[in-house]
Write a protein that holds these residues in place. Structure first.
Motif, PDB file in Angstrom:
ATOM      1  N   ARG A   6       0.824  -1.204   0.000  1.00  0.00           N
ATOM      2  CA  ARG A   6       0.000   0.000   0.000  1.00  0.00           C
ATOM      3  C   ARG A   6       0.862   1.260   0.000  1.00  0.00           C
ATOM      4  O   ARG A   6       0.605   2.197  -0.769  1.00  0.00           O
ATOM      5  N   HIS A   7       1.892   1.273   0.850  1.00  0.00           N
ATOM      6  CA  HIS A   7       2.752   2.457   0.926  1.00  0.00           C
ATOM      7  C   HIS A   7       3.554   2.652  -0.362  1.00  0.00           C
ATOM      8  O   HIS A   7       3.776   3.789  -0.792  1.00  0.00           O
ATOM      9  N   PHE A   8       3.974   1.552  -0.984  1.00  0.00           N
ATOM     10  CA  PHE A   8       4.718   1.653  -2.239  1.00  0.00           C
ATOM     11  C   PHE A   8       3.850   2.273  -3.333  1.00  0.00           C
ATOM     12  O   PHE A   8       4.276   3.216  -4.019  1.00  0.00           O
ATOM     13  N   VAL A   9       2.646   1.752  -3.487  1.00  0.00           N
ATOM     14  CA  VAL A   9       1.742   2.273  -4.524  1.00  0.00           C
ATOM     15  C   VAL A   9       1.417   3.740  -4.251  1.00  0.00           C
ATOM     16  O   VAL A   9       1.432   4.585  -5.167  1.00  0.00           O
ATOM     17  N   HIS A  10       1.140   4.067  -3.003  1.00  0.00           N
ATOM     18  CA  HIS A  10       0.802   5.445  -2.638  1.00  0.00           C
ATOM     19  C   HIS A  10       1.963   6.389  -2.935  1.00  0.00           C
ATOM     20  O   HIS A  10       1.775   7.499  -3.467  1.00  0.00           O
ATOM     21  N   THR A  11       3.193   5.956  -2.605  1.00  0.00           N
ATOM     22  CA  THR A  11       4.382   6.797  -2.829  1.00  0.00           C
ATOM     23  C   THR A  11       4.629   7.030  -4.317  1.00  0.00           C
ATOM     24  O   THR A  11       4.900   8.153  -4.747  1.00  0.00           O
ATOM     25  N   VAL A  12       4.537   5.956  -5.112  1.00  0.00           N
ATOM     26  CA  VAL A  12       4.763   6.075  -6.553  1.00  0.00           C
ATOM     27  C   VAL A  12       3.735   7.007  -7.189  1.00  0.00           C
ATOM     28  O   VAL A  12       4.065   7.838  -8.038  1.00  0.00           O
ATOM     29  N   LYS A  13       2.489   6.908  -6.769  1.00  0.00           N
ATOM     30  CA  LYS A  13       1.434   7.766  -7.324  1.00  0.00           C
ATOM     31  C   LYS A  13       1.694   9.236  -7.007  1.00  0.00           C
ATOM     32  O   LYS A  13       1.515  10.113  -7.862  1.00  0.00           O
ATOM     33  N   ARG A  14       2.169   9.492  -5.786  1.00  0.00           N
ATOM     34  CA  ARG A  14       2.404  10.883  -5.393  1.00  0.00           C
ATOM     35  C   ARG A  14       3.681  11.447  -6.007  1.00  0.00           C
ATOM     36  O   ARG A  14       3.708  12.584  -6.482  1.00  0.00           O
ATOM     37  N   VAL A  15       4.751  10.665  -6.008  1.00  0.00           N
ATOM     38  CA  VAL A  15       6.046  11.178  -6.473  1.00  0.00           C
ATOM     39  C   VAL A  15       6.113  11.242  -7.996  1.00  0.00           C
ATOM     40  O   VAL A  15       6.598  12.221  -8.568  1.00  0.00           O
ATOM     41  N   LEU A  16       5.626  10.197  -8.666  1.00  0.00           N
ATOM     42  CA  LEU A  16       5.720  10.127 -10.127  1.00  0.00           C
ATOM     43  C   LEU A  16       4.445  10.586 -10.825  1.00  0.00           C
ATOM     44  O   LEU A  16       4.419  10.690 -12.056  1.00  0.00           O
ATOM     45  N   GLY A  17       3.392  10.808 -10.082  1.00  0.00           N
ATOM     46  CA  GLY A  17       2.150  11.274 -10.682  1.00  0.00           C
ATOM     47  C   GLY A  17       1.436  10.233 -11.515  1.00  0.00           C
ATOM     48  O   GLY A  17       0.677  10.582 -12.429  1.00  0.00           O
ATOM     49  N   LEU A  18       1.645   8.958 -11.215  1.00  0.00           N
ATOM     50  CA  LEU A  18       0.995   7.891 -11.976  1.00  0.00           C
ATOM     51  C   LEU A  18      -0.395   7.614 -11.427  1.00  0.00           C
ATOM     52  O   LEU A  18      -0.709   7.965 -10.289  1.00  0.00           O
ATOM     53  N   GLU A  19      -1.192   6.928 -12.231  1.00  0.00           N
ATOM     54  CA  GLU A  19      -2.520   6.538 -11.797  1.00  0.00           C
ATOM     55  C   GLU A  19      -2.488   5.103 -11.278  1.00  0.00           C
ATOM     56  O   GLU A  19      -1.673   4.292 -11.695  1.00  0.00           O
ATOM     57  N   GLY A  20      -3.394   4.823 -10.363  1.00  0.00           N
ATOM     58  CA  GLY A  20      -3.499   3.479  -9.832  1.00  0.00           C
ATOM     59  C   GLY A  20      -4.504   2.654 -10.607  1.00  0.00           C
ATOM     60  O   GLY A  20      -5.344   3.176 -11.349  1.00  0.00           O
ATOM     61  N   SER A  21      -4.416   1.350 -10.437  1.00  0.00           N
ATOM     62  CA  SER A  21      -5.376   0.419 -11.034  1.00  0.00           C
ATOM     63  C   SER A  21      -5.701  -0.630  -9.972  1.00  0.00           C
ATOM     64  O   SER A  21      -5.025  -0.719  -8.960  1.00  0.00           O
ATOM     65  N   PRO A  22      -6.741  -1.441 -10.173  1.00  0.00           N
ATOM     66  CA  PRO A  22      -7.081  -2.464  -9.179  1.00  0.00           C
ATOM     67  C   PRO A  22      -5.929  -3.421  -8.880  1.00  0.00           C
ATOM     68  O   PRO A  22      -5.829  -3.941  -7.770  1.00  0.00           O
ATOM     69  N   SER A  23      -5.050  -3.626  -9.866  1.00  0.00           N
ATOM     70  CA  SER A  23      -3.946  -4.571  -9.670  1.00  0.00           C
ATOM     71  C   SER A  23      -2.615  -3.897  -9.393  1.00  0.00           C
ATOM     72  O   SER A  23      -1.631  -4.579  -9.122  1.00  0.00           O
ATOM     73  N   GLY A  24      -2.545  -2.566  -9.494  1.00  0.00           N
ATOM     74  CA  GLY A  24      -1.269  -1.908  -9.251  1.00  0.00           C
ATOM     75  C   GLY A  24      -1.196  -0.492  -9.760  1.00  0.00           C
ATOM     76  O   GLY A  24      -1.829   0.404  -9.233  1.00  0.00           O
TER      77      GLY A  24
END
Length: 283
Positions: A6-24
């Motif tokens: 959870r923390h990895f996905v949250h960090t990547v979304k905030r730092v790199l500005g990527l979007e999330g998906s149900p699988s990642g």
């Protein structure tokens, strides 16, 4: 573990500005990245084979005779700030202060693996060790036995088998496999496991361990008391929960689930790349 994922996905979304998906995650070029959680484990069969060695049985008998009539707490950690050795000792000191009836019959054996750094921490830890032994020790009894080195694996397995509780108070840790080894060695005694809530293993153990916040000295003290006074039925119940998870989250299951997810993700990527382009309509 789930929290790391959870923390990895949250960090990547905030730092790199990527979007999330149900699988990642979804990359900027539209590719999907699968993010999974995979609990690293041991080879239970291999540990049990080493535990069955005759030399381990002889050491267990020796330890049972040496510490007859005493409660034995065990810890094995690297001597660095993250592993919480000092916090463990402070909790044990509080336990002895609050429960004088246990002073003469409780021993903590702490194996502290040598590291190249943190000389200041070593001084702080030894200050607590010396304070406990000076206040509560006698000619006949030493409350803390501290080894600033590793011990042979057969000795280690015997120590885990003899323990009345294991104490792990890491400030932050991943899948602490020492706890798994302890569970596998406790098939006869079913002794409790005291485990920091900040260890990745804790979430996988489904409530089988006694949870502590390593910064809460009184909580560690209470957990030690609860472990040493726990009735046999609760010990067995908790050990069954722990043992089931150790067998489920083995090294083999880690590899199997990881490879299976890689193949699944690869297959999905190929199916998307080979699918026909959608028909376009014109007015």
């Amino acid at each position: 573990t789930f929290s790391y994922k959870r923390h990895f996905v949250h960090t990547v979304k905030r730092v790199l500005g990527l979007e999330g998906s149900p699988s990642g995650l979804v990359l900027q070029d539209g590719r999907h990245v699968v993010v999974g959680q995979y609990a690293m484990g041991l080879d239970p069969t291999g540990v049990e084979e080493k535990w069955s060695n005759a030399s381990v049985g002889e050491l267990i008998e020796f330890l049972n005779e040496k510490y007859a009539g005493k409660y034995l707490l065990v810890g094995r950690d690297k001597l660095d700030h993250v592993k919480g050795v000092r916090q463990k000792l402070l909790g044990y000191e509080a336990f002895l202060n609050e429960n004088p009836e246990f002073v003469s019959k409780t021993v903590l054996i702490q194996i502290a693996l040598t590291t190249a750094e943190h000389n200041e921490l070593q001084v702080q830890v030894m200050d607590v060790v010396n304070r406990i032994n000076s206040k509560f020790g006698t000619i006949e009894h030493q409350p803390v036995v501290f080894f600033h080195k590793d011990i042979p694996y057969s000795h280690y397995l015997a120590l885990l088998s003899t323990a009345d509780a294991m104490v792990i108070t890491s400030l932050r840790d991943g899948m602490n496999l020492t706890s798994h080894e302890f569970v596998l060695c406790q098939r006869e005694k079913n002794s409790p496991l005291i485990l920091s809530e900040f260890v990745g293993t804790y979430g996988a153990f489904n409530g089988g361990a006694l949870c502590v916040n390593p910064m809460d000295t009184k909580a560690i003290s209470r957990a030690i008391y609860d472990a040493l006074t726990m009735n046999p039925e609760e010990k067995q119940y908790r050990w069954n929960l722990l043992h089931r998870q150790v067998l489920t989250n083995s090294a083999a299951s880690f590899v199997s689930s990881f490879v299976s997810d890689i193949e699944s993700a690869h297959g999905q990527a190929n199916s998307k790349s080979t699918s026909p382009a959608p028909l376009q309509t014109t007015a």
